[in-house]
Every structure is written in C-alpha cells, then in structure tokens.
Design a protein around this motif. Structure first.
Motif, PDB file in Angstrom:
ATOM      1  N   PHE A   5     -27.450  10.988  -6.722  1.00  0.00           N
ATOM      2  CA  PHE A   5     -26.808  12.294  -6.696  1.00  0.00           C
ATOM      3  C   PHE A   5     -25.456  12.229  -7.402  1.00  0.00           C
ATOM      4  N   PRO A   6     -24.963  13.364  -7.868  1.00  0.00           N
ATOM      5  CA  PRO A   6     -23.669  13.397  -8.552  1.00  0.00           C
ATOM      6  C   PRO A   6     -22.511  13.530  -7.565  1.00  0.00           C
ATOM      7  N   VAL A   7     -21.421  12.844  -7.861  1.00  0.00           N
ATOM      8  CA  VAL A   7     -20.195  12.940  -7.062  1.00  0.00           C
ATOM      9  C   VAL A   7     -19.032  13.160  -8.015  1.00  0.00           C
ATOM     10  N   SER A   8     -18.196  14.114  -7.705  1.00  0.00           N
ATOM     11  CA  SER A   8     -17.053  14.395  -8.572  1.00  0.00           C
ATOM     12  C   SER A   8     -15.883  13.490  -8.237  1.00  0.00           C
ATOM     13  N   ALA A   9     -14.971  13.360  -9.178  1.00  0.00           N
ATOM     14  CA  ALA A   9     -13.763  12.570  -8.947  1.00  0.00           C
ATOM     15  C   ALA A   9     -12.960  13.162  -7.801  1.00  0.00           C
ATOM     16  N   MET A  10     -12.983  14.503  -7.671  1.00  0.00           N
ATOM     17  CA  MET A  10     -12.271  15.163  -6.582  1.00  0.00           C
ATOM     18  C   MET A  10     -12.865  14.785  -5.229  1.00  0.00           C
ATOM     19  N   GLN A  11     -14.179  14.716  -5.153  1.00  0.00           N
ATOM     20  CA  GLN A  11     -14.825  14.313  -3.893  1.00  0.00           C
ATOM     21  C   GLN A  11     -14.438  12.892  -3.513  1.00  0.00           C
ATOM     22  N   ILE A  12     -14.412  12.008  -4.494  1.00  0.00           N
ATOM     23  CA  ILE A  12     -14.021  10.623  -4.234  1.00  0.00           C
ATOM     24  C   ILE A  12     -12.572  10.566  -3.777  1.00  0.00           C
ATOM     25  N   SER A  13     -11.712  11.313  -4.462  1.00  0.00           N
ATOM     26  CA  SER A  13     -10.294  11.338  -4.114  1.00  0.00           C
ATOM     27  C   SER A  13     -10.082  11.814  -2.685  1.00  0.00           C
ATOM     28  N   GLU A  14     -10.855  12.813  -2.267  1.00  0.00           N
ATOM     29  CA  GLU A  14     -10.736  13.322  -0.906  1.00  0.00           C
ATOM     30  C   GLU A  14     -11.283  12.325   0.104  1.00  0.00           C
ATOM     31  N   ALA A  15     -12.379  11.651  -0.254  1.00  0.00           N
ATOM     32  CA  ALA A  15     -13.013  10.708   0.670  1.00  0.00           C
ATOM     33  C   ALA A  15     -12.131   9.501   0.963  1.00  0.00           C
ATOM     34  N   ILE A  16     -11.442   9.002  -0.063  1.00  0.00           N
ATOM     35  CA  ILE A  16     -10.645   7.775   0.136  1.00  0.00           C
ATOM     36  C   ILE A  16      -9.398   8.015   0.977  1.00  0.00           C
ATOM     37  N   GLN A  17      -9.062   9.279   1.230  1.00  0.00           N
ATOM     38  CA  GLN A  17      -7.918   9.548   2.098  1.00  0.00           C
ATOM     39  C   GLN A  17      -8.156   8.984   3.497  1.00  0.00           C
ATOM     40  N   ALA A  18      -9.432   8.853   3.860  1.00  0.00           N
ATOM     41  CA  ALA A  18      -9.781   8.290   5.165  1.00  0.00           C
ATOM     42  C   ALA A  18      -9.412   6.815   5.260  1.00  0.00           C
ATOM     43  N   MET A  19      -9.101   6.198   4.112  1.00  0.00           N
ATOM     44  CA  MET A  19      -8.752   4.777   4.116  1.00  0.00           C
ATOM     45  C   MET A  19      -7.309   4.540   3.673  1.00  0.00           C
ATOM     46  N   ASN A  20      -6.441   5.488   3.965  1.00  0.00           N
ATOM     47  CA  ASN A  20      -5.019   5.318   3.647  1.00  0.00           C
ATOM     48  C   ASN A  20      -4.395   4.145   4.397  1.00  0.00           C
ATOM     49  N   TRP A  21      -5.021   3.743   5.498  1.00  0.00           N
ATOM     50  CA  TRP A  21      -4.512   2.620   6.281  1.00  0.00           C
ATOM     51  C   TRP A  21      -4.503   1.313   5.478  1.00  0.00           C
ATOM     52  N   LEU A  22      -5.286   1.255   4.405  1.00  0.00           N
ATOM     53  CA  LEU A  22      -5.282   0.055   3.559  1.00  0.00           C
ATOM     54  C   LEU A  22      -3.955  -0.124   2.828  1.00  0.00           C
ATOM     55  N   GLY A  23      -3.153   0.935   2.789  1.00  0.00           N
ATOM     56  CA  GLY A  23      -1.878   0.866   2.090  1.00  0.00           C
ATOM     57  C   GLY A  23      -0.747   0.307   2.925  1.00  0.00           C
ATOM     58  N   ASP A  24      -1.035  -0.093   4.158  1.00  0.00           N
ATOM     59  CA  ASP A  24       0.012  -0.640   5.023  1.00  0.00           C
ATOM     60  C   ASP A  24      -0.503  -1.894   5.711  1.00  0.00           C
TER      61      ASP A  24
END
Length: 264
Positions: free
Chosen positions: A88-107
C-alpha cells in the motif's frame, strides 16, 4: 521496572490505505518507551545513534524495522510499502505523523535500561538496587572523566565494573553508547529520586564543567565524610553500603542543610 520486567504494552499506530475508493486502516504496533526495547532493538538504536542520522531518520528507520514494514519503491511523494503481505502507499506526511509516537528516542531513558549482557558478562541491576555505594562512586568518577574526554578506554573501565568482569577485552561503539546511556539515565533517575542531594548536578551529563582528578577526589571524600560523620573507622562500612541507602542518607542531610540555611 527492570530490564528483566519491561513493560509489555506497545503503542498502536494507524496508517490509512486506499482500496477501491475506501480508506482502510493498517494497525501497527511499536514500542512507546525505552523500557520496552529488547536487546536487539537497543543495539539497533545505539547503532543508528552512532551514524550520521538525524532524529527523524532514526525514528523512521526504527518505525519500519520494528513494525516489519519494507519500502518496495517510491512513486513521487508516496512510498510503496509492504506490510504483512499487503502492499500500500504511504505518504511522507503519514510517516512524519507516525514517528511522533517515538519522540522518546530523542532523550535519555527516564528509567535506566541496558543491554542484558556484553559477551558472556552480565550487568549490575539496571537501577543499581543493591549496588555498593563505593561501586557507584567509582563508576561516577569514570563517568565524569568520560564526559570530558569521550575516551574509549574510560568507557571500557566503566563497562568492566558495570558488567562485573575484568575480562572484557573489546567494547564496540554500540556497547560504549550503551554504557554511557545507562549511567546517564541512572544519574537522571537518581536526580528525580534524591532531589535535594542531586539538585546541583541534574544536568551535568549535558553541560559538564571542567573536572579535575583533585575535584573528583574531593567530591568523593566529601560524600564519604558526610556518611561517616568524620569517623574514619566507618569508611569501609559506608563504601559497602547499598548505594540507595547511602543516597537516601545524603539526601536527608542535604535537606536538613537547606532548612538550616533558610532560618539563618
């Protein structure tokens, strides 16, 4: 919570796909904190952190690997992704929104985590429960030196103590990062637990001051004297004390000192 009893939950993320004009939701699950990572996942994160990747790139690579999704090709602004035999197709915007769930990797981890072994060598408890105060002081001194120099040899000495073996002969960059992240998270965790004692050093891992051997020795001696009350015969007992018990005492003494200062 320890590394041996990580949280079992995982965050569900939804990616929408179009099929014959209808939107379908693809439900994928990824870890939502450091404590949920298994050894192979921790190693993967530390490997990426040692590469020339931005945080969004690290998050994206982790998202695709942990969700077991593969990019088959790119069509303009869309990525054609395979997941559980579906394409299936996934847009860059969808990926950008999805990775917000892993912001904890930045700390750094809120609660200490570490690899369950280096080679055949097993580590101390993740949160240092039951670790002698003298051991904690020895690692902390090395840690301060590592912050200043980032020397591999210092990380090696830390690893030998933290993994309870003087026979560690090789420490990879991933394992060095593991040692650094583990003890940094220990210091931050202790800062949140023993607020009075650690209030002056809460951010030392990010903005270290110039540290000399004399400073480290004086700092260590000050802590030991505070616990022995100046009685040198009690020094061995203090160094063998559970570091949590020792820090509880130091925290209480720091609190008492603060209260005395307020009434002067």
């Amino acid at each position: 919570m320890t590394n041996e009893a990580r949280a079992k939950g995982a965050r569900s993320l939804c990616l929408a796909r179009r099929n014959k004009g209808y939107a379908q939701i693809i439900d994928i699950k990824v870890p939502d904190c450091w404590q949920q990572l298994k050894d192979n996942q921790l190693r993967y994160v530390y490997k990426l952190l040692n590469g020339n990747f931005s945080l969004p790139q690290v998050q994206t690579l982790c998202l695709f690997k942990w969700a077991k999704m593969k990019v088959k090709k790119r069509e303009g602004s869309l990525f054609i992704v395979k997941y559980e035999k579906q394409v299936f197709p996934v847009s860059a915007m969808q990926i950008s929104e999805a990775i917000q769930a892993m912001n904890w990797l930045g700390d750094f981890p809120v609660y200490p985590v570490r690899l369950s072994r280096i080679g055949l060598h097993r580590p101390l408890p993740a949160d240092f429960q039951g670790v002698p105060f003298g051991t904690f002081l020895a690692i902390d001194n090395l840690y301060q030196g590592y912050l200043q120099t980032r020397k591999h040899d210092i990380a090696m000495e830390m690893a030998k103590i933290m993994y309870q073996s003087g026979h560690i002969r090789h420490l990879s960059k991933v394992e060095e990062t593991n040692v650094f992240y583990w003890f940094t998270s220990i210091k931050r965790y202790f800062a949140s637990m023993f607020t009075h004692f650690f209030q002056q050093t809460e951010d030392d891992s990010l903005a270290p001051k110039a540290v000399t051997l004399a400073y480290l020795q004086n700092n260590m001696n000050t802590q030991i004297r505070a616990l022995t009350g100046g009685d040198i015969t009690k020094e061995k007992e203090v160094l063998e004390m559970d570091c949590w018990r020792a820090l509880t005492e130091l925290n209480a003494k720091a609190k008492d000192y603060e209260e005395l200062e307020k009434i002067k």
